[in-house]
Design a protein around this motif. Structure first.
Motif, PDB file in Angstrom:
ATOM      1  N   ALA A 175       0.833  -1.208   0.000  1.00 22.61           N
ATOM      2  CA  ALA A 175       0.000   0.000   0.000  1.00 22.61           C
ATOM      3  C   ALA A 175       0.869   1.261   0.000  1.00 22.61           C
ATOM      4  N   LEU A 176       1.968   1.237   0.743  1.00 21.70           N
ATOM      5  CA  LEU A 176       2.868   2.398   0.785  1.00 21.70           C
ATOM      6  C   LEU A 176       3.506   2.657  -0.581  1.00 21.70           C
ATOM      7  N   LYS A 177       3.784   1.602  -1.335  1.00 24.67           N
ATOM      8  CA  LYS A 177       4.362   1.757  -2.676  1.00 24.67           C
ATOM      9  C   LYS A 177       3.434   2.536  -3.603  1.00 24.67           C
ATOM     10  N   SER A 178       2.141   2.520  -3.317  1.00 22.88           N
ATOM     11  CA  SER A 178       1.181   3.207  -4.192  1.00 22.88           C
ATOM     12  C   SER A 178       1.042   4.696  -3.871  1.00 22.88           C
ATOM     13  N   ILE A 179       1.711   5.168  -2.840  1.00 25.27           N
ATOM     14  CA  ILE A 179       1.655   6.589  -2.470  1.00 25.27           C
ATOM     15  C   ILE A 179       2.872   7.270  -3.080  1.00 25.27           C
ATOM     16  N   PRO A 180       2.687   8.111  -4.120  1.00 23.05           N
ATOM     17  CA  PRO A 180       3.836   8.688  -4.831  1.00 23.05           C
ATOM     18  C   PRO A 180       4.735   9.553  -3.957  1.00 23.05           C
ATOM     19  N   GLU A 181       4.190  10.147  -2.925  1.00 26.75           N
ATOM     20  CA  GLU A 181       4.977  11.044  -2.068  1.00 26.75           C
ATOM     21  C   GLU A 181       5.907  10.297  -1.118  1.00 26.75           C
ATOM     22  N   VAL A 182       5.773   8.973  -1.021  1.00 21.59           N
ATOM     23  CA  VAL A 182       6.689   8.165  -0.218  1.00 21.59           C
ATOM     24  C   VAL A 182       7.917   7.894  -1.086  1.00 21.59           C
ATOM     25  N   LEU A 185       1.006  17.665   3.464  1.00 26.28           N
ATOM     26  CA  LEU A 185       1.722  16.699   4.301  1.00 26.28           C
ATOM     27  C   LEU A 185       0.741  15.981   5.225  1.00 26.28           C
ATOM     28  N   TYR A 186      -0.240  16.697   5.736  1.00 26.94           N
ATOM     29  CA  TYR A 186      -1.274  16.071   6.561  1.00 26.94           C
ATOM     30  C   TYR A 186      -2.008  15.001   5.747  1.00 26.94           C
ATOM     31  N   ARG A 187      -2.353  15.348   4.498  1.00 26.60           N
ATOM     32  CA  ARG A 187      -3.038  14.381   3.618  1.00 26.60           C
ATOM     33  C   ARG A 187      -2.173  13.144   3.404  1.00 26.60           C
ATOM     34  N   VAL A 188      -0.889  13.348   3.110  1.00 25.89           N
ATOM     35  CA  VAL A 188       0.025  12.228   2.885  1.00 25.89           C
ATOM     36  C   VAL A 188       0.132  11.379   4.145  1.00 25.89           C
ATOM     37  N   SER A 189       0.262  12.030   5.293  1.00 22.74           N
ATOM     38  CA  SER A 189       0.354  11.302   6.559  1.00 22.74           C
ATOM     39  C   SER A 189      -0.901  10.471   6.814  1.00 22.74           C
ATOM     40  N   GLU A 190      -2.053  11.021   6.459  1.00 22.50           N
ATOM     41  CA  GLU A 190      -3.312  10.279   6.622  1.00 22.50           C
ATOM     42  C   GLU A 190      -3.381   9.087   5.668  1.00 22.50           C
ATOM     43  N   GLU A 191      -2.914   9.271   4.434  1.00 26.48           N
ATOM     44  CA  GLU A 191      -2.885   8.130   3.494  1.00 26.48           C
ATOM     45  C   GLU A 191      -2.025   7.008   4.058  1.00 26.48           C
ATOM     46  N   ILE A 192      -0.901   7.383   4.642  1.00 21.80           N
ATOM     47  CA  ILE A 192      -0.010   6.386   5.236  1.00 21.80           C
ATOM     48  C   ILE A 192      -0.699   5.702   6.418  1.00 21.80           C
ATOM     49  N   ARG A 193      -1.295   6.495   7.292  1.00 18.74           N
ATOM     50  CA  ARG A 193      -1.952   5.955   8.482  1.00 18.74           C
ATOM     51  C   ARG A 193      -3.078   4.997   8.131  1.00 18.74           C
TER      52      ARG A 193
END
Length: 157
Positions: A86-93, A117-125
């Motif tokens: 799932a993390l691989k699918s987040i381009p900002e990681v 950054l909040y949005r990215v952190s939420e996607e990760i969470r």
């Protein structure tokens, strides 16, 4: 500040991301472009600070990702494979490490603004298997990525 790139620049950068040492002639052939076109575009990218110094790796800041942070993640160990996928699918990681210690994963991420950054952190969470996260904003890069010191410190014996 974001640098404007077109579809051709994007194709060149994607090919170099797969193989950063690809010669200009091979890159041009693979992309169906003139060698002079590829060479001129790479020179423009280097002088325009799109690429890192002496590298074919793009600077996230040049794409408008001016906010950088680390995210520590705690996992449900039974779902580590699902979490990583799932993390691989987040381009900002940009990178993900499995460190020793209390954290299960350590990620380097980028974003356009603190709200992004909040949005990215939420996607990760919200990735499967991630139980808890903690985000630390990078205020300033004081020592850029380097390996030259390692090369100079090796003995020949």
């Amino acid at each position: 500040m974001a640098t404007s790139i077109d579809a051709t620049d994007r194709r060149i950068l994607l090919a170099l991301d797969e193989d950063p040492r690809m010669p200009v002639a091979l890159l041009a052939q693979r992309l169906g472009l003139a060698r002079g076109t590829v060479h001129a575009r790479l020179e423009r990218m280097k002088t325009g600070e799109l690429l890192r110094p002496h590298s074919t790796r793009i600077r996230p800041q040049a794409l408008g990702r001016i906010v950088a942070a680390s995210v520590r993640a705690e996992l449900d160990q039974h779902l580590i494979t699902e979490a990583i996928e799932a993390l691989k699918s987040i381009p900002e990681v940009l990178e993900c490490f499995a460190p020793a210690g209390d954290d299960d994963l350590l990620l380097r991420v980028v974003a356009t603004t603190p709200d992004d950054l909040y949005r990215v952190s939420e996607e990760i969470r919200l990735c499967p298997g991630i139980v808890r996260t903690s985000t630390s904003l990078f205020l300033r890069e004081v020592i850029p990525y380097r390996v030259s010191g390692l090369l100079g410190s090796q003995s020949n014996g």
